[in-house]
Design a protein around this motif. Structure first.
Motif, PDB file in Angstrom:
ATOM      1  N   SER A  26       0.708  -1.049   0.075  1.00 24.87           N
ATOM      2  CA  SER A  26       0.041   0.180   0.060  1.00 24.87           C
ATOM      3  C   SER A  26       0.844   1.296   0.116  1.00 24.87           C
ATOM      4  CB  SER A  26      -0.869   0.006   1.238  1.00 24.87           C
ATOM      5  OG  SER A  26      -0.228  -0.073   2.394  1.00 24.87           O
ATOM      6  N   VAL A  27       2.040   1.284   0.701  1.00 28.12           N
ATOM      7  CA  VAL A  27       2.934   2.254   0.593  1.00 28.12           C
ATOM      8  C   VAL A  27       3.381   2.665  -0.669  1.00 28.12           C
ATOM      9  CG1 VAL A  27       4.955   3.224   1.395  1.00 28.12           C
ATOM     10  CG2 VAL A  27       3.404   2.213   3.003  1.00 28.12           C
ATOM     11  N   VAL A  28       3.790   1.622  -1.358  1.00 26.97           N
ATOM     12  CA  VAL A  28       4.370   1.626  -2.662  1.00 26.97           C
ATOM     13  C   VAL A  28       3.402   2.309  -3.732  1.00 26.97           C
ATOM     14  CG1 VAL A  28       5.224   0.013  -4.880  1.00 26.97           C
ATOM     15  CG2 VAL A  28       6.360  -0.252  -2.508  1.00 26.97           C
ATOM     16  N   LEU A  29       2.005   1.479  -3.545  1.00 25.85           N
ATOM     17  CA  LEU A  29       1.138   1.980  -4.465  1.00 25.85           C
ATOM     18  C   LEU A  29       0.687   3.526  -4.031  1.00 25.85           C
ATOM     19  CD1 LEU A  29      -1.337  -1.071  -4.510  1.00 25.85           C
ATOM     20  CD2 LEU A  29       0.225  -0.148  -6.455  1.00 25.85           C
ATOM     21  N   GLY A  30       1.061   3.951  -3.010  1.00 26.20           N
ATOM     22  CA  GLY A  30       0.470   5.361  -2.717  1.00 26.20           C
ATOM     23  C   GLY A  30       1.812   6.287  -3.404  1.00 26.20           C
ATOM     24  N   VAL A  31       2.791   5.758  -3.307  1.00 24.84           N
ATOM     25  CA  VAL A  31       4.093   6.373  -3.849  1.00 24.84           C
ATOM     26  C   VAL A  31       4.046   6.583  -5.274  1.00 24.84           C
ATOM     27  CG1 VAL A  31       6.527   6.466  -4.316  1.00 24.84           C
ATOM     28  CG2 VAL A  31       5.636   6.233  -1.755  1.00 24.84           C
ATOM     29  N   LEU A  32       3.612   5.377  -5.969  1.00 25.72           N
ATOM     30  CA  LEU A  32       3.214   5.156  -7.342  1.00 25.72           C
ATOM     31  C   LEU A  32       2.087   6.294  -7.723  1.00 25.72           C
ATOM     32  CD1 LEU A  32       3.571   1.601  -8.206  1.00 25.72           C
ATOM     33  CD2 LEU A  32       4.986   3.215  -9.165  1.00 25.72           C
ATOM     34  N   ILE A  33       1.025   6.429  -6.990  1.00 23.67           N
ATOM     35  CA  ILE A  33       0.168   6.908  -7.548  1.00 23.67           C
ATOM     36  C   ILE A  33       0.343   8.594  -7.309  1.00 23.67           C
ATOM     37  CG2 ILE A  33      -2.410   7.901  -6.737  1.00 23.67           C
ATOM     38  CD1 ILE A  33      -2.944   5.046  -6.088  1.00 23.67           C
TER      39      ILE A  33
END
Length: 184
Positions: free
Chosen positions: A35-42
Motif C-alpha cells: 500500500s505504501v508503494v502504491l501510494g508512492v506510485l500514485i
C-alpha cells in the motif's frame, strides 16, 4: 525510535490491549508495504500519467481534425456531385424521350457511389478514432506498469540487505523442501 518500538512491543503485555502487538514479520506486513508503494506510485505517477494522457489526447484530437477535414472534402465532393446531378437532371429533361431510363440509372449510380464514399470516410474516421484510443490506452497501461515495476524493484532493492536476502532465500528453499516432501 527505540522508545516507540518498545511502546508498541509493550502494548502486547497490557491486559486491556488484547492481542495487539508490534509485528516484526516482514512477510505479514507485505500488504502495508504494497500500500505504501502504491501510494508512492500514485503520488509520483500522476504527473507522468497526466502528461501521457494529454499527449495522447492531442494526437487523438489531431486525428479527429484530420478526419473532419476528410469529411469536409467528402462534403465538397457531395456538393460537386449534387451540382453534377442537377446538371444531369437538366440534360435528362432535354433527352427524356431518347434515354430517360439511362439517365435515371446514371443518377442512381452517382448518388449511391457518393453515399458509399461518405460512408467509407465516416467508417474510416470512426475506426481511426477507436484505434488511436486503444493505442493510447495500451501505451499508458504499459508505461504505468513499467514505472510501477521500477519503483517496486527500487523499493525492494533499497530494503533488502545481504543478510535479509540470504534469510529470505533460505526460508524459500525450506518451503520448497516441505512442499516436495508433501508431494512425495
Amino acid at each position: 525510535m527505540k522508545n516507540v518500538t518498545d511502546s508498541f512491543v509493550s502494548l502486547g503485555h497490557w491486559p486491556s490491549a488484547g492481542s495487539f502487538g508490534f509485528n516484526t514479520d516482514i512477510f505479514a506486513t507485505n500488504p502495508i508495504n504494497l500500500s505504501v508503494v502504491l501510494g508512492v506510485l500514485i503520488f509520483f505517477g500522476k504527473g507522468v500519467l497526466s502528461d501521457l494522457l494529454d499527449n495522447r489526447k492531442q494526437k487523438i484530437l489531431n486525428t479527429i481534425r484530420n478526419s473532419e477535414e476528410l469529411r469536409r472534402g467528402a462534403v465538397e465532393q457531395l456538393e460537386k456531385a449534387q451540382a453534377r446531378l442537377r446538371k444531369v437532371e437538366m440534360e435528362a429533361d432535354q433527352f427524356r424521350v431518347n434515354g430517360y431510363s439511362e439517365i435515371e440509372r446514371e443518377k442512381l449510380n452517382l448518388i449511391n457511389s457518393t453515399y458509399k464514399i461518405l460512408e467509407q470516410l465516416e467508417n474510416y474516421k470512426n475506426e481511426t478514432i477507436l484505434f488511436e484510443q486503444e493505442r493510447a490506452i495500451n501505451q499508458v497501461r504499459q508505461r504505468v506498469f513499467q514505472q510501477a515495476l521500477q519503483v517496486a524493484l527500487g523499493t525492494l532493492n533499497s530494503c533488502l540487505n545481504n543478510e535479509l536476502h540470504l534469510r529470505t532465500i533460505s526460508a524459500n528453499i525450506a518451503m520448497f523442501g516441505v512442499m516436495k516432501e508433501l508431494t512425495d
